[in-house]
Design a protein around this motif. Sequence first.
Motif, short mmCIF file in Angstrom:
data_model
loop_
_atom_site.label_atom_id
_atom_site.label_comp_id
_atom_site.label_asym_id
_atom_site.label_seq_id
_atom_site.Cartn_x
_atom_site.Cartn_y
_atom_site.Cartn_z
N ALA A 482 -33.77 -1.10 9.62
CA ALA A 482 -34.56 -0.97 7.90
C ALA A 482 -34.01 0.03 7.54
CB ALA A 482 -36.02 -1.22 8.11
N ILE A 483 -33.24 -0.11 6.54
CA ILE A 483 -32.51 1.20 5.97
C ILE A 483 -32.13 0.98 4.48
CG2 ILE A 483 -30.17 -0.46 6.23
CD1 ILE A 483 -28.48 1.65 7.08
N GLY A 484 -31.63 2.56 4.53
CA GLY A 484 -31.39 2.84 3.44
C GLY A 484 -30.95 4.22 3.12
N ALA A 485 -30.56 5.28 1.77
CA ALA A 485 -29.99 6.51 1.25
C ALA A 485 -30.10 6.71 0.18
CB ALA A 485 -28.06 5.40 1.35
N ALA A 486 -29.29 7.85 0.39
CA ALA A 486 -29.76 8.53 -1.33
C ALA A 486 -28.07 8.73 -1.14
CB ALA A 486 -30.95 9.54 -1.08
N GLY A 487 -28.01 9.31 -2.81
CA GLY A 487 -26.47 9.85 -3.38
C GLY A 487 -25.70 9.30 -4.14
N GLY A 488 -26.62 9.15 -4.76
CA GLY A 488 -26.31 8.04 -6.86
C GLY A 488 -25.75 6.66 -6.02
N THR A 489 -24.27 7.00 -6.93
CA THR A 489 -24.07 5.68 -6.80
C THR A 489 -22.85 4.78 -5.85
OG1 THR A 489 -21.72 7.11 -7.67
CG2 THR A 489 -23.27 5.46 -8.95
N THR A 490 -23.30 5.61 -4.09
CA THR A 490 -22.29 6.00 -2.97
C THR A 490 -23.24 5.23 -2.59
OG1 THR A 490 -23.33 7.59 -2.18
CG2 THR A 490 -21.31 8.32 -3.54
N ILE A 491 -24.96 4.63 -2.52
CA ILE A 491 -25.90 4.61 -1.95
C ILE A 491 -25.63 2.71 -1.84
CG2 ILE A 491 -27.93 3.08 -1.97
CD1 ILE A 491 -29.02 5.80 -3.91
N PRO A 492 -25.16 1.64 -2.32
CA PRO A 492 -24.42 0.77 -1.57
C PRO A 492 -23.25 0.63 -0.49
CG PRO A 492 -24.86 0.44 -3.84
CD PRO A 492 -24.58 1.80 -3.69
N ALA A 493 -22.54 2.16 -0.87
CA ALA A 493 -21.19 2.23 0.64
C ALA A 493 -21.75 2.60 1.41
CB ALA A 493 -20.26 3.54 -0.27
N GLN A 494 -22.87 3.83 1.01
CA GLN A 494 -23.14 4.38 3.22
C GLN A 494 -24.02 3.22 3.57
OE1 GLN A 494 -25.28 7.80 2.00
NE2 GLN A 494 -25.10 8.05 0.34
N VAL A 495 -24.73 2.37 2.70
CA VAL A 495 -25.86 1.07 3.69
C VAL A 495 -24.88 0.79 3.93
CG1 VAL A 495 -27.72 -0.61 2.81
CG2 VAL A 495 -27.86 2.03 1.93
#
Length: 583
Positions: A482-495
């Motif tokens: 289970a995962i997610g991220a913060a950082g605006g438009t970078t979120i999908p890239a981070q995940v």
Amino acid sequence: MIFLRALRFLSFSTVLLASACVPPPGAPVAPPGPPASAANGIPDGSPGLVSAADPRAAEAGAQMLRLGGSATDAAIATMLALTVVEPQSSGIGGGGFLVLGDAAGVVETIDGRETAPKAATPLWFHIDGKPLAFPDAVPGGRSVGVPGNLRLAALAHNKHGRLSWRTLFQPAIRLAREGFAITPRMRASLAGASRTGALDPDARALFYAADGQPLPTGALVRNPALATTFEILAARGADSFYTGDNATLLATKVGTAPINPAPMSTADLAGYKAVERPPVCGQYRQYRICGMGPPSSGATTVFAILKQIERFDIKVLGPADPQSWHLIAESQRLAYADREQYLADADFVSVPVAGLVDPAYLGERSALISPTATLPTALPGTPPGAKLAFARAAPQEEHGTTHFVTVDRWGNAASYTSTIEGPFGSGLMVGGYYLNNELTDFNIMPDRNGKPTANRVEGGKRPRSSMAPTLIYGPDGKLRLAIGAAGGTTIPAQVAKAIIGVLDWNLSARDAIALPVIFAPGGDTVYVEKGTTLEAMIPALQQLGHAKVIARSPSFKANAIERIGGLWRGAADPRSEGASVAP
């Protein structure tokens, strides 16, 4: 005001209305001790686990698990506590997306994204016929959307809560009333975003000294106004946020803001609803990946990034090979091109979700990727079901946001991304909490090349989001990550990067999150995280055809919980102040 005088009633009534299965909601929940590290794993069947961007908020969620609460209870308590200790990123003045999964792999998603006031038009951010520059559109009333987090929380709690609604508020009330220390990250936000952080006099009085400088790291802050707000919400429910005194105060604050005042009515607030949406799921290798659909672009973008590189042997290449990162960047360019073309609020525009995650379509997109060269231009494709009625818009920079993950003793999981958009949102404060600037996630320019864009402003519409709360199930049908991220438009890239790290490179969730980030949001520019191995790979990436590679400082923040061999393990981004806490 009536809203504030109600506390006299609450101090007596909350004790009388206690739930039989928990301590009286007016009494403090057991005070937190030092956060328990969950990095080494806790057994399946234990009370549960929480991973969040602040250990005090993670402890709030862990307290709910300690009392026998569900993953949903823990997630709500964490969200409320983050309103107090991480006001620069999220809170009840904003919105979020919640992805829930049970032990059998049944996934639900709840959309608590903010909505534009009914009075909003495509030219909402135009003054005297001219568009506002993005930095000028952020502060003040015009950027504020109707907050959604409390309606989301109430809907989730009604379906999956085990503890009383009042109990979920107790850790946050204690933090707000007894005080919390300013952390280095919050101090940096106060210094770097003073235009919003100090815009409201109430906020200045809380977080800034008489000389206008932010309070120092370690300073104790008490927020009695927020404690009062929470006590009323705890006793009266989420409706007391959207009607009555709080709604009047909020609408008035937006309409009389010193910068960019804008019409928001109490009817806008009363009419807000959180919405259950169908999850967006797909198969990557042997794993089922599920996330949040429109108005989020998270699930479709993350899945496209992964699926488009599935035919390459990323596992053999590994994270030390520049070709791995080249392939990830090329896949991002294609996925983000589709995101900008098609993703918006599906209640207002036709979004070809099924087509965007269709394996055959993504196979065609994958065929455009070369392991030894770059695409001259990454253009959107034409997925099945697409109606090319809209122009592609240029991506807009976003900041802020927070993510947290919870699991409980029954094997249920909650992946929740919450946001007020930019640091301290719009800068406006009501009842001790900041109001979001979420409407700047719409396209400020509603048209491009004579055609409307899908994500233009419209009354009642929800702006497109990058948030990507995600659940991943293994071939045994059990939750793997289970995962997610913060950082605006970078979120999908981070995940997507972290998922590749776990599933393809056999890294722990923590090590996968800690991997450097490469970000290629379309166009011909690739951003790599400064001071990492990726910066050292710039010459190699240039040899592969990436002419414009820029190293920039990180602003990333991800949280996860993974399941390995019957153990739950928490993971928090080492770039952040996050922590994983077990009851």
